[in-house]
Motif scaffolding. Structure first.
Motif, PDB file in Angstrom:
ATOM      1  N   GLY A  65     -28.184   5.029   0.032  1.00  0.00           N
ATOM      2  CA  GLY A  65     -27.693   4.817  -1.334  1.00  0.00           C
ATOM      3  C   GLY A  65     -26.309   4.194  -1.362  1.00  0.00           C
ATOM      4  O   GLY A  65     -26.060   3.243  -2.117  1.00  0.00           O
ATOM      5  N   GLY A  66     -25.403   4.704  -0.543  1.00  0.00           N
ATOM      6  CA  GLY A  66     -24.045   4.168  -0.495  1.00  0.00           C
ATOM      7  C   GLY A  66     -24.002   2.750   0.030  1.00  0.00           C
ATOM      8  O   GLY A  66     -23.290   1.894  -0.509  1.00  0.00           O
ATOM      9  N   VAL A  67     -24.767   2.483   1.072  1.00  0.00           N
ATOM     10  CA  VAL A  67     -24.798   1.132   1.644  1.00  0.00           C
ATOM     11  C   VAL A  67     -25.479   0.168   0.673  1.00  0.00           C
ATOM     12  O   VAL A  67     -25.050  -0.977   0.511  1.00  0.00           O
ATOM     13  CB  VAL A  67     -25.486   1.137   3.027  1.00  0.00           C
ATOM     14  N   ARG A  68     -26.513   0.637  -0.010  1.00  0.00           N
ATOM     15  CA  ARG A  68     -27.207  -0.212  -0.989  1.00  0.00           C
ATOM     16  C   ARG A  68     -26.243  -0.648  -2.099  1.00  0.00           C
ATOM     17  O   ARG A  68     -26.257  -1.798  -2.520  1.00  0.00           O
ATOM     18  CB  ARG A  68     -28.397   0.526  -1.582  1.00  0.00           C
ATOM     19  N   LYS A  69     -25.385   0.277  -2.558  1.00  0.00           N
ATOM     20  CA  LYS A  69     -24.391  -0.073  -3.590  1.00  0.00           C
ATOM     21  C   LYS A  69     -23.445  -1.149  -3.066  1.00  0.00           C
ATOM     22  O   LYS A  69     -23.104  -2.090  -3.784  1.00  0.00           O
ATOM     23  CB  LYS A  69     -23.597   1.155  -4.012  1.00  0.00           C
ATOM     24  N   ALA A  70     -22.993  -0.979  -1.834  1.00  0.00           N
ATOM     25  CA  ALA A  70     -22.074  -1.958  -1.247  1.00  0.00           C
ATOM     26  C   ALA A  70     -22.743  -3.317  -1.071  1.00  0.00           C
ATOM     27  O   ALA A  70     -22.084  -4.353  -1.162  1.00  0.00           O
ATOM     28  CB  ALA A  70     -21.556  -1.456   0.101  1.00  0.00           C
ATOM     29  N   CYS A  71     -24.062  -3.318  -0.858  1.00  0.00           N
ATOM     30  CA  CYS A  71     -24.809  -4.561  -0.620  1.00  0.00           C
ATOM     31  C   CYS A  71     -25.389  -5.177  -1.894  1.00  0.00           C
ATOM     32  O   CYS A  71     -26.078  -6.191  -1.820  1.00  0.00           O
ATOM     33  CB  CYS A  71     -25.947  -4.304   0.373  1.00  0.00           C
ATOM     34  N   ALA A  82     -32.143   0.309   5.942  1.00  0.00           N
ATOM     35  CA  ALA A  82     -32.784   1.473   6.560  1.00  0.00           C
ATOM     36  C   ALA A  82     -32.450   1.548   8.052  1.00  0.00           C
ATOM     37  O   ALA A  82     -32.196   2.630   8.590  1.00  0.00           O
ATOM     38  CB  ALA A  82     -34.292   1.419   6.352  1.00  0.00           C
ATOM     39  N   LEU A  83     -32.437   0.408   8.723  1.00  0.00           N
ATOM     40  CA  LEU A  83     -32.092   0.367  10.145  1.00  0.00           C
ATOM     41  C   LEU A  83     -30.635   0.793  10.359  1.00  0.00           C
ATOM     42  O   LEU A  83     -30.326   1.545  11.289  1.00  0.00           O
ATOM     43  CB  LEU A  83     -32.328  -1.036  10.705  1.00  0.00           C
ATOM     44  N   LEU A  84     -29.745   0.343   9.474  1.00  0.00           N
ATOM     45  CA  LEU A  84     -28.352   0.745   9.559  1.00  0.00           C
ATOM     46  C   LEU A  84     -28.225   2.258   9.410  1.00  0.00           C
ATOM     47  O   LEU A  84     -27.512   2.908  10.173  1.00  0.00           O
ATOM     48  CB  LEU A  84     -27.532   0.032   8.473  1.00  0.00           C
ATOM     49  N   ALA A  85     -28.943   2.821   8.440  1.00  0.00           N
ATOM     50  CA  ALA A  85     -28.889   4.278   8.228  1.00  0.00           C
ATOM     51  C   ALA A  85     -29.404   5.027   9.456  1.00  0.00           C
ATOM     52  O   ALA A  85     -28.861   6.075   9.830  1.00  0.00           O
ATOM     53  CB  ALA A  85     -29.689   4.656   6.989  1.00  0.00           C
ATOM     54  N   ILE A 109     -20.561   4.347   9.625  1.00  0.00           N
ATOM     55  CA  ILE A 109     -21.161   3.342   8.743  1.00  0.00           C
ATOM     56  C   ILE A 109     -20.426   2.017   8.852  1.00  0.00           C
ATOM     57  O   ILE A 109     -21.045   0.945   8.845  1.00  0.00           O
ATOM     58  CB  ILE A 109     -21.150   3.833   7.274  1.00  0.00           C
ATOM     59  N   LEU A 110     -19.100   2.049   8.963  1.00  0.00           N
ATOM     60  CA  LEU A 110     -18.292   0.835   8.884  1.00  0.00           C
ATOM     61  C   LEU A 110     -18.654  -0.224   9.927  1.00  0.00           C
ATOM     62  O   LEU A 110     -18.792  -1.400   9.592  1.00  0.00           O
ATOM     63  CB  LEU A 110     -16.804   1.179   8.981  1.00  0.00           C
ATOM     64  N   GLY A 111     -18.828   0.171  11.185  1.00  0.00           N
ATOM     65  CA  GLY A 111     -19.118  -0.809  12.241  1.00  0.00           C
ATOM     66  C   GLY A 111     -20.414  -1.573  12.001  1.00  0.00           C
ATOM     67  O   GLY A 111     -20.408  -2.810  11.930  1.00  0.00           O
ATOM     68  N   PRO A 112     -21.537  -0.873  11.859  1.00  0.00           N
ATOM     69  CA  PRO A 112     -22.790  -1.593  11.619  1.00  0.00           C
ATOM     70  C   PRO A 112     -22.797  -2.381  10.304  1.00  0.00           C
ATOM     71  O   PRO A 112     -23.400  -3.454  10.219  1.00  0.00           O
ATOM     72  CB  PRO A 112     -23.849  -0.484  11.576  1.00  0.00           C
ATOM     73  N   LEU A 113     -22.096  -1.880   9.289  1.00  0.00           N
ATOM     74  CA  LEU A 113     -22.054  -2.594   8.006  1.00  0.00           C
ATOM     75  C   LEU A 113     -21.263  -3.886   8.138  1.00  0.00           C
ATOM     76  O   LEU A 113     -21.629  -4.905   7.561  1.00  0.00           O
ATOM     77  CB  LEU A 113     -21.460  -1.699   6.912  1.00  0.00           C
ATOM     78  N   ARG A 114     -20.183  -3.868   8.927  1.00  0.00           N
ATOM     79  CA  ARG A 114     -19.405  -5.091   9.161  1.00  0.00           C
ATOM     80  C   ARG A 114     -20.279  -6.151   9.816  1.00  0.00           C
ATOM     81  O   ARG A 114     -20.221  -7.323   9.475  1.00  0.00           O
ATOM     82  CB  ARG A 114     -18.182  -4.784  10.032  1.00  0.00           C
ATOM     83  N   ASP A 115     -21.129  -5.722  10.760  1.00  0.00           N
ATOM     84  CA  ASP A 115     -22.029  -6.662  11.431  1.00  0.00           C
ATOM     85  C   ASP A 115     -23.127  -7.166  10.498  1.00  0.00           C
ATOM     86  O   ASP A 115     -23.603  -8.283  10.647  1.00  0.00           O
ATOM     87  CB  ASP A 115     -22.671  -6.006  12.655  1.00  0.00           C
ATOM     88  N   ALA A 120     -20.142  -6.786   1.899  1.00  0.00           N
ATOM     89  CA  ALA A 120     -20.548  -5.393   1.683  1.00  0.00           C
ATOM     90  C   ALA A 120     -19.608  -4.457   2.440  1.00  0.00           C
ATOM     91  O   ALA A 120     -19.235  -3.395   1.934  1.00  0.00           O
ATOM     92  CB  ALA A 120     -21.991  -5.184   2.122  1.00  0.00           C
ATOM     93  N   TYR A 121     -19.213  -4.859   3.635  1.00  0.00           N
ATOM     94  CA  TYR A 121     -18.268  -4.072   4.423  1.00  0.00           C
ATOM     95  C   TYR A 121     -16.958  -3.884   3.658  1.00  0.00           C
ATOM     96  O   TYR A 121     -16.428  -2.781   3.570  1.00  0.00           O
ATOM     97  CB  TYR A 121     -18.008  -4.744   5.774  1.00  0.00           C
ATOM     98  N   LEU A 122     -16.426  -4.984   3.104  1.00  0.00           N
ATOM     99  CA  LEU A 122     -15.172  -4.898   2.349  1.00  0.00           C
ATOM    100  C   LEU A 122     -15.320  -3.979   1.140  1.00  0.00           C
ATOM    101  O   LEU A 122     -14.422  -3.193   0.831  1.00  0.00           O
ATOM    102  CB  LEU A 122     -14.721  -6.282   1.882  1.00  0.00           C
ATOM    103  N   ARG A 123     -16.447  -4.079   0.452  1.00  0.00           N
ATOM    104  CA  ARG A 123     -16.685  -3.203  -0.698  1.00  0.00           C
ATOM    105  C   ARG A 123     -16.676  -1.739  -0.271  1.00  0.00           C
ATOM    106  O   ARG A 123     -16.031  -0.899  -0.891  1.00  0.00           O
ATOM    107  CB  ARG A 123     -18.028  -3.525  -1.351  1.00  0.00           C
ATOM    108  N   PHE A 124     -17.418  -1.437   0.793  1.00  0.00           N
ATOM    109  CA  PHE A 124     -17.514  -0.053   1.269  1.00  0.00           C
ATOM    110  C   PHE A 124     -16.161   0.430   1.780  1.00  0.00           C
ATOM    111  O   PHE A 124     -15.711   1.525   1.444  1.00  0.00           O
ATOM    112  CB  PHE A 124     -18.581   0.049   2.369  1.00  0.00           C
ATOM    113  N   ALA A 125     -15.493  -0.395   2.573  1.00  0.00           N
ATOM    114  CA  ALA A 125     -14.199  -0.013   3.150  1.00  0.00           C
ATOM    115  C   ALA A 125     -13.162   0.200   2.058  1.00  0.00           C
ATOM    116  O   ALA A 125     -12.318   1.101   2.171  1.00  0.00           O
ATOM    117  CB  ALA A 125     -13.721  -1.077   4.134  1.00  0.00           C
TER     118      ALA A 125
END
Length: 167
Positions: A65-71, A82-85, A109-115, A120-125
């Motif tokens: 859910g959190g990653v989906r919002k960032a993306c 799902a793979l990131l989670a 979460i930050l490392g895989p999201l940056r890749d 999305a990484y900037l949003r989450f960070a």
């Protein structure tokens, strides 16, 4: 383990197998009283300790859910999220602790999201690290640019080496 058929308080393990990449243990059991067989599934419970001190079970769904919002609005498919989670869960479970601080989950979460997607990484960070100003964003963007330059430099050197050229 209590028999689900006759409620006898004991059972015998007939067979044990790992499932879900070792995250679960499936046990085939037999009741000595009624002779019926049944299966149990065991999973180690991973708890997340929030900043407030409240403990709650780890939830891959909350990560998604959190990653989906960032993306949101980004070219990232659901399978990648799902793979990131899954990677995040594997990372936090690999620490071997029964309880893990929520801060560590965020870091995982930050490392895989940056890749996966830098925007999305900037949003989450920005939320995770509580960016207060434009300077916080600028500093993080410069860090991303430096990492990209380092990757490009390594790629050029690798290509030159592969072609038989050296500097």
């Amino acid at each position: 383990m209590r028999c689900p058929y006759c409620r006898h308080p004991d059972s015998r393990v007939v067979d044990s197998r790992e499932a879900d990449d070792g995250q679960l243990i499936r046990r085939r059991r037999s009741c000595p009283e009624c002779g019926k067989r049944f299966t149990t599934v065991e999973e180690a419970v991973l708890a997340v300790v929030k900043r407030s001190g409240v403990t709650e079970p780890f939830s891959r769904t909350k990560i998604i859910g959190g990653v989906r919002k960032a993306c949101q609005g980004r070219p990232v498919d659901e399978d990648s999220i799902a793979l990131l989670a899954q990677k995040v869960e594997e990372t936090v479970r690999a620490k071997g602790a029964a309880e893990i601080p929520s801060h560590d989950v965020g870091l995982a979460i930050l490392g895989p999201l940056r890749d996966l997607d830098e925007v999305a990484y900037l949003r989450f960070a920005s939320v995770y690290r509580s960016f207060d100003s434009l300077a916080d964003f600028e500093q993080e963007i410069e860090t991303l640019r430096a990492a990209a330059r380092a990757r490009e430099g390594a790629g050029v050197d690798d290509a030159a080496t592969a072609a038989g050229r050296t500097h």
